[in-house]
Design a protein around this motif. Structure first.
Motif, mmCIF file in Angstrom:
data_model
loop_
_atom_site.group_PDB
_atom_site.id
_atom_site.type_symbol
_atom_site.label_atom_id
_atom_site.label_comp_id
_atom_site.label_asym_id
_atom_site.label_seq_id
_atom_site.Cartn_x
_atom_site.Cartn_y
_atom_site.Cartn_z
ATOM 1 N N UNK A 84 25.973 51.019 3.363
ATOM 2 C CA UNK A 84 27.265 50.825 3.332
ATOM 3 C C UNK A 84 28.054 52.123 3.259
ATOM 4 N N UNK A 85 27.636 53.066 2.266
ATOM 5 C CA UNK A 85 28.185 54.453 2.214
ATOM 6 C C UNK A 85 27.957 55.347 3.406
ATOM 7 N N UNK A 86 26.547 55.330 3.967
ATOM 8 C CA UNK A 86 26.192 56.120 5.010
ATOM 9 C C UNK A 86 26.979 55.559 6.299
ATOM 10 N N UNK A 87 27.311 54.277 6.447
ATOM 11 C CA UNK A 87 28.120 53.772 7.410
ATOM 12 C C UNK A 87 29.535 54.229 7.404
ATOM 13 N N UNK A 88 29.983 54.362 6.292
ATOM 14 C CA UNK A 88 31.365 54.795 5.886
ATOM 15 C C UNK A 88 31.617 56.468 6.224
ATOM 16 N N UNK A 89 30.595 57.273 5.843
ATOM 17 C CA UNK A 89 30.487 58.549 6.224
ATOM 18 C C UNK A 89 30.357 58.820 7.501
ATOM 19 N N UNK A 90 29.630 57.979 8.244
ATOM 20 C CA UNK A 90 29.056 58.187 9.720
ATOM 21 C C UNK A 90 30.605 57.780 10.551
ATOM 22 N N UNK A 91 31.238 56.979 10.216
ATOM 23 C CA UNK A 91 32.375 56.421 10.774
ATOM 24 C C UNK A 91 33.654 57.216 10.492
ATOM 25 N N UNK A 92 33.661 58.179 9.391
ATOM 26 C CA UNK A 92 34.866 59.093 9.396
ATOM 27 C C UNK A 92 34.567 60.063 10.157
#
Length: 412
Positions: A84-92
């Motif tokens: 979930x954290x990597x997805x948040x970083x990726x999508x920012x």
């Protein structure tokens, strides 16, 4: 015009050329770049930049997993939080970073579980420090292999800022659970009772510590008048609220099983998980308050919230609203003699709620057709165009529910 030459892609632990998903993403970026700049000669370079950008972030995620997964009992939770954290970083893509709900919940759960197994804050801090080191080392490698393509990924300050935000969210879960664990069992139960009946309150940690299934479906029961029976409040399968007018019951309980309860009328909230029971309680309270104030009427002993009139609930959400509507619409009726205004008020309310012709309204109330016509003529003279407006008719219904009850009490 010179044609750009496609150079071999740098390798970041695996062959990027074989990954069709990132190839499709690169081609979409290439199309967007070509549309925005109208410079087709730069398309291959733009495509490869986007390809490396997204593939590099995926590589960082794999490196972080290798650094923090140790085969222990929290690996599945750690993997979910990392994903979930990597997805948040990726999508920012902007400079402003707000942790998405999914990532915030996963990180909070990670902190909670870390506290539940007896971990300390330093252990949690070291976990995130390991994740940060793995991310920075992977990005440094990517920068050495392709400095022109990976400059956006190798921003050390940006990565560290993200990790700090993620760590803070996990700390919230850890601190919350650690505090609950210091309470006496009785205090935990009292705190849980208060939290379950308060909308929007996070209750997963409390439910876990108290040994209850947060996903189990429940519904709220709220009394409109007298307190709920003690045998219901003390039942092994129910959760009694701090207010004796409220409790939670399993969703499997039917209206038939609740109907024999003495003590008057109750409103049932919608079915929700135990962790989200505050939402069911909130709606059941609103329905009970509407019936208690006479804004709506229902003679059934058990009233499901979903069967109450939605417009009435919406307009009657404020306790002061019926008074305002009485003042706005019923001033002419208020000036009549008590018996006359009650007579006309009951007739008008029945007409508005039933939607029947005057003769049938009269038959329902036990009055002759001529009297029904005379009542309506008097009401049209008193209220004018209000009876022709759908909005005014709805507001008149709400006002009359409260007014008729008061007028009955005011009769000599």
């Amino acid at each position: 015009m010179a044609t750009s030459e496609c150079r071999p892609l740098p390798r970041l632990g695996c062959s990027l050329a074989l990954n069709s998903r990132w190839r499709e993403r690169a081609m979409s970026l290439a199309t967007a770049q070509r549309t925005a700049t109208c410079r087709p000669e730069k398309t291959p370079s733009a495509a490869f930049d986007g390809w490396h950008h997204y593939r590099g972030r995926a590589t960082v995620g794999a490196a972080v997993e290798r650094a923090v997964l140790d085969g222990g009992p929290l690996d599945s939770i750690r993997r979910r939080a990392i994903g979930a954290s990597i997805a948040a970083y990726r999508d920012t893509t902007s400079g402003v970073f707000v942790v998405p709900h999914a990532a915030a919940e996963a990180l909070h759960e990670l902190g909670h579980r870390h506290a539940m197994i007896g971990g300390d804050l330093e252990g949690l801090r070291e976990l995130f420090a390991s994740a940060q080191r793995a991310a920075l080392e992977t990005l440094a490698t990517a920068r050495r292999l392709a400095p022109k393509r990976h400059h956006a990924l190798s921003d050390t300050e940006r990565v560290c800022a993200f990790v700090r935000v993620f760590f803070d969210r996990a700390c919230e879960g850890f601190t919350h659970t650690s505090h609950i664990l210091t309470l006496r069992p009785q205090d935990r139960r009292e705190r849980l009772r208060a939290a379950l009946f308060r909308p929007g309150t996070r209750t997963n940690a409390l439910l876990d510590i108290c040994g209850l299934d947060a996903s189990r479906p429940h519904l709220a029961v709220v009394a409109t008048g007298e307190e709920l029976p003690r045998r219901l409040l003390t039942h092994a399968q129910t959760v009694a609220g701090l207010d004796p007018h409220e409790c939670l019951v399993p969703a499997g309980w039917t209206i038939t099983s609740l109907r024999p309860l003495p003590g008057g009328q109750v409103v049932l909230g919608p079915v929700t998980s135990l962790a989200e029971s505050g939402d069911s309680v909130d709606l059941a309270r609103r329905g009970a308050a509407t019936l208690r104030r006479g804004v709506a009427t229902d003679r059934r002993a058990v009233v499901p919230f979903g069967e109450l009139d939605a417009d009435t609930l919406l307009l009657a959400g404020n306790a002061a609203l019926p008074d305002l509507l009485i003042e706005r619409h019923l001033g002419a009726l208020q000036a009549l003699r008590p018996a006359r205004r009650l007579q006309l008020g009951i007739f008008l309310l029945e007409w508005l709620e039933s939607g029947k012709p005057l003769t049938r309204v009269g038959a329902t109330l036990g009055i002759p057709p001529q009297t029904a016509s005379a009542h309506m003529s008097a009401l049209r003279e008193l209220l004018g165009d209000k009876l022709a407006s759908s909005t005014c008719r709805q507001e008149l219904r709400i006002a009359l529910h409260s007014a008729v009850r008061r007028w009955e009490e005011e009769l000599p």
